[in-house]
Design an enzyme around this catalytic site. Structure first.
Site, short mmCIF file in Angstrom:
data_model
loop_
_atom_site.label_atom_id
_atom_site.label_comp_id
_atom_site.label_asym_id
_atom_site.label_seq_id
_atom_site.Cartn_x
_atom_site.Cartn_y
_atom_site.Cartn_z
N CYS A 90 7.83 4.65 7.89
CA CYS A 90 8.37 4.81 6.55
C CYS A 90 7.98 6.21 6.08
O CYS A 90 7.79 7.10 6.90
CB CYS A 90 7.87 3.72 5.61
SG CYS A 90 6.08 3.76 5.35
N GLN A 91 7.81 6.42 4.81
CA GLN A 91 7.44 7.74 4.31
C GLN A 91 5.97 8.05 4.56
O GLN A 91 5.61 9.15 4.96
CB GLN A 91 7.76 7.86 2.82
CG GLN A 91 7.55 9.26 2.25
CD GLN A 91 8.48 10.30 2.85
OE1 GLN A 91 9.59 9.99 3.27
NE2 GLN A 91 8.03 11.53 2.91
#
Length: 148
Positions: A90-91
């Protein structure tokens, strides 16, 4: 006094999520045949992502804030088999860790979380698909065609 009744399932704790750093994740993706699944939103993916990544958002942005995708495991299962080896990112590595917990509970045993996420990937200088880069390449190709 007899010990309390326990089933074998109750005494087994779930396997912990395996988190790998971005260097190990890169090796797994490029050399060891792991697939990469990004669980960021489509909007985040549009700002840049790893080459050949799949996108299955773990959360959506709604007027009420971020909400978990109720069909996450179902969508993931439609793209990836339970036997495949997968790196989930993800981020920053937090959502992907939560996603891995859900996936492992659903029977996926070969999932690894990419610690640090996309941000660490970019900071490490690994290649990404960036919409700005693609647009610039297209513009350069058009200029070359016009000059020819």
């Amino acid at each position: 006094m007899a010990p309390p009744y326990e089933t074998s399932a109750a005494s087994e704790s779930p396997a912990p999520v395996v988190t790998v750093d971005v260097t190990a994740a890169s090796d797994l993706i490029t050399s060891a045949g792991h697939r990469y699944v990004d669980v960021r939103t489509e909007e985040e993916m549009g700002k840049g992502h790893l080459h050949n990544s799949l996108n299955v958002p773990f959360m959506f942005i709604t007027p009420q804030g971020r909400e978990k995708n109720p069909l996450f495991v179902e969508h993931f299962s439609s793209l990836v088999s339970k036997e495949e080896r997968v790196v989930v990112g993800c981020q920053s590595g937090k959502r992907s860790e939560l996603a891995c917990v859900d996936l492992m509970a659903a029977g996926f045993r070969n999932v690894k979380n990419m610690g640090g996420g996309y941000a660490a990937w970019v900071d490490s200088g690994f290649p990404v698909n960036n919409p700005l880069d693609v647009k610039q390449e297209q513009e350069e190709e058009q200029e070359q065609e016009q000059e020819s």
